[in-house]
Design a protein around this motif. Structure first.
Motif, PDB file in Angstrom:
ATOM      1  N   ARG A 110       0.821  -1.210   0.000  1.00 16.54           N
ATOM      2  CA  ARG A 110       0.000   0.000   0.000  1.00 16.54           C
ATOM      3  C   ARG A 110       0.857   1.263   0.000  1.00 16.54           C
ATOM      4  N   SER A 111       2.193   1.080   0.118  1.00 18.45           N
ATOM      5  CA  SER A 111       3.095   2.212   0.316  1.00 18.45           C
ATOM      6  C   SER A 111       3.878   2.530  -0.953  1.00 18.45           C
ATOM      7  N   LYS A 112       4.392   3.765  -1.000  1.00 14.76           N
ATOM      8  CA  LYS A 112       5.232   4.173  -2.124  1.00 14.76           C
ATOM      9  C   LYS A 112       6.699   3.803  -1.882  1.00 14.76           C
ATOM     10  N   GLY A 113       7.030   3.486  -0.626  1.00 16.76           N
ATOM     11  CA  GLY A 113       8.394   3.106  -0.316  1.00 16.76           C
ATOM     12  C   GLY A 113       8.491   2.495   1.067  1.00 16.76           C
ATOM     13  N   ILE A 114       9.519   1.658   1.263  1.00 16.62           N
ATOM     14  CA  ILE A 114       9.826   1.058   2.559  1.00 16.62           C
ATOM     15  C   ILE A 114      11.089   1.709   3.081  1.00 16.62           C
ATOM     16  N   VAL A 115      11.032   2.299   4.258  1.00 12.14           N
ATOM     17  CA  VAL A 115      12.207   2.904   4.884  1.00 12.14           C
ATOM     18  C   VAL A 115      12.663   1.965   5.994  1.00 12.14           C
ATOM     19  N   SER A 116      13.805   1.303   5.789  1.00  8.00           N
ATOM     20  CA  SER A 116      14.264   0.314   6.764  1.00  8.00           C
ATOM     21  C   SER A 116      15.702  -0.061   6.472  1.00  8.00           C
ATOM     22  N   LYS A 117      16.326  -0.738   7.424  1.00  5.97           N
ATOM     23  CA  LYS A 117      17.628  -1.340   7.149  1.00  5.97           C
ATOM     24  C   LYS A 117      17.409  -2.498   6.173  1.00  5.97           C
ATOM     25  N   PRO A 118      18.432  -2.856   5.389  1.00  2.00           N
ATOM     26  CA  PRO A 118      18.255  -3.860   4.326  1.00  2.00           C
ATOM     27  C   PRO A 118      18.358  -5.305   4.819  1.00  2.00           C
ATOM     28  N   GLY A 119      17.460  -5.720   5.699  1.00  2.00           N
ATOM     29  CA  GLY A 119      17.417  -7.104   6.142  1.00  2.00           C
ATOM     30  C   GLY A 119      16.822  -8.010   5.078  1.00  2.00           C
ATOM     31  N   GLY A 120      17.100  -9.306   5.186  1.00  2.00           N
ATOM     32  CA  GLY A 120      16.664 -10.248   4.157  1.00  2.00           C
ATOM     33  C   GLY A 120      15.159 -10.271   3.938  1.00  2.00           C
ATOM     34  N   ALA A 121      14.365 -10.259   5.027  1.00  2.00           N
ATOM     35  CA  ALA A 121      12.914 -10.306   4.884  1.00  2.00           C
ATOM     36  C   ALA A 121      12.370  -9.001   4.323  1.00  2.00           C
ATOM     37  N   THR A 122      13.044  -7.885   4.612  1.00  2.00           N
ATOM     38  CA  THR A 122      12.624  -6.595   4.048  1.00  2.00           C
ATOM     39  C   THR A 122      12.860  -6.573   2.551  1.00  2.00           C
ATOM     40  N   LEU A 123      13.966  -7.167   2.100  1.00  2.00           N
ATOM     41  CA  LEU A 123      14.197  -7.303   0.671  1.00  2.00           C
ATOM     42  C   LEU A 123      13.092  -8.148   0.040  1.00  2.00           C
ATOM     43  N   LEU A 124      12.676  -9.187   0.744  1.00  2.00           N
ATOM     44  CA  LEU A 124      11.607 -10.050   0.244  1.00  2.00           C
ATOM     45  C   LEU A 124      10.309  -9.258   0.082  1.00  2.00           C
TER      46      LEU A 124
END
Length: 357
Positions: free
Chosen positions: A262-276
């Motif tokens: 639903r978002s235009k971007g994810i702001v986070s550290k580049p963890g494996g599940a976040t990349l997923l």
């Protein structure tokens, strides 16, 4: 031979826990039998309680979290011997022969089982959710050479763990002008301070918080009563204001994926599940400071493919809309090239395990 696929993960690291659950769902959708075990389920009670205290410490102190990741714990000191014996005995009785491992800390226990079984028909698949060796895999890198190793984020081809047929990538132009901001499963990193700098951009911020919030704004939070190794379900997300939070509806995939879509971007550290989440929802990743070398390698892969940007570079562009749109298009165009990880596993044959004895 038992056809059950035994999936070994960790409840500490949601970066492997959530993908392991997705993997289990996919197997069951193919009418295959799967069983999942989190490493912490065989910990001593006092060690389980210490984990909950560490989560709060690491959330508050990112430097401490980075130090802890450079010094992997002595796992044998964490185990409840009776629980370990019961688990290995169960596998022996059921003649378990197929293991998919998401956390390297399982390797010594798996080798103990292989040695006790005296069998050569045991297949082991090691799933690496980071582009570099994470702390759980690094001590066992050499031991794992005899197993089948699957790297999700490769230099030549990105593989993935599908979210299931009921998740569709939302059209980017129809998404709200919002960013989801979080620090991974444990709420680690500098996402809180970066959220304040993002207050000047034109995007509304949806922040995942890890403690009770009495501010006026709405926020997301993982249900603090949830214990991953007691209830094998996707992290239950709460949403609301102050202490008035409601649980999000359950899905066949984790709520963070839906929120990302639903978002235009994810702001986070580049963890494996976040990349997923980024690749499955075609949502650009605005990357914060990585936790260790393995996440630094993740960031390099994401920038190489044009799927993400560092928050510093995005800030220099004055929070450009066009940059996020371009990153989304890159993610969208790459969808046809993604290879589901199960495709490679279908061709796996049992490897000789004599070396492990």
């Amino acid at each position: 031979m038992n056809d059950t696929n035994t999936i070994l993960c960790s409840g500490i690291a949601l970066g492997v826990y959530t993908p392991a659950l997705l993997f289990k769902k996919n197997l069951e959708n193919e009418n295959k039998t799967a069983d999942i075990v989190a490493l912490e389920s065989i910990f001593l009670t006092e060690k389980q309680e210490q984990i909950q205290r560490n989560k709060l410490l690491f959330h508050k102190n990112f430097k401490l979290a980075k130090l802890a990741h450079r010094l992997p714990p002595a796992m044998s000191q964490q185990y409840d011997k009776q629980k370990v014996d019961n688990l290995l005995e169960k596998w022996m009785d059921e003649k378990r022969s197929h293991f998919t491992v998401f956390s390297g800390f399982w390797i010594p226990l798996l080798e103990e089982y292989i040695g006790k079984s005296g069998r050569e028909d045991i297949a082991v698949e090691c799933i690496h959710m980071d582009a570099g060796l994470s702390p759980s895999w690094k001590p066992y890198a050499k031991s794992c050479d005899i197993y089948h190793n699957f790297w999700i984020w490769g230099d030549e081809c990105i593989k993935t763990i599908p979210a299931g047929s009921d998740f569709e990538i939302p059209a980017y132009e129809q998404r709200e002008n919002r960013l989801i901001v979080h620090g991974g499963g444990w709420g680690m990193g500098n996402f809180k301070e970066k959220a304040s700098c993002l207050a000047n951009c034109e995007y509304e911020l949806d922040i995942v918080k890890y403690e009770m919030d009495e501010d006026d704004g709405s926020y997301y939070r993982i249900d603090p009563a949830w214990v991953p190794w007691e209830s094998y379900e996707f992290p239950p997300m709460l949403y609301g204001k102050g202490s008035n939070l409601s649980k999000m509806d359950a899905r066949n995939y984790h709520s963070m994926l839906e929120i990302s879509g639903r978002s235009k971007g994810i702001v986070s550290k580049p963890g494996g599940a976040t990349l997923l989440d980024s690749i499955l929802s075609a949502t650009p990743l605005i990357m914060l400071e990585p936790l260790g070398e393995h996440e630094q390698r993740n960031a390099e892969i994401w920038m190489k493919y044009g799927f993400g940007i560092s928050i510093e570079d995005w800030e220099k562009s004055h929070f450009s809309n066009s940059i996020l749109s371009e990153l989304h298009n890159n993610l969208l165009e790459y969808q046809e090239k993604i290879k589901p990880i199960q495709e490679g596993m279908n061709n796996v044959t049992t490897k000789n395990i004599e070396k492990t004895r």
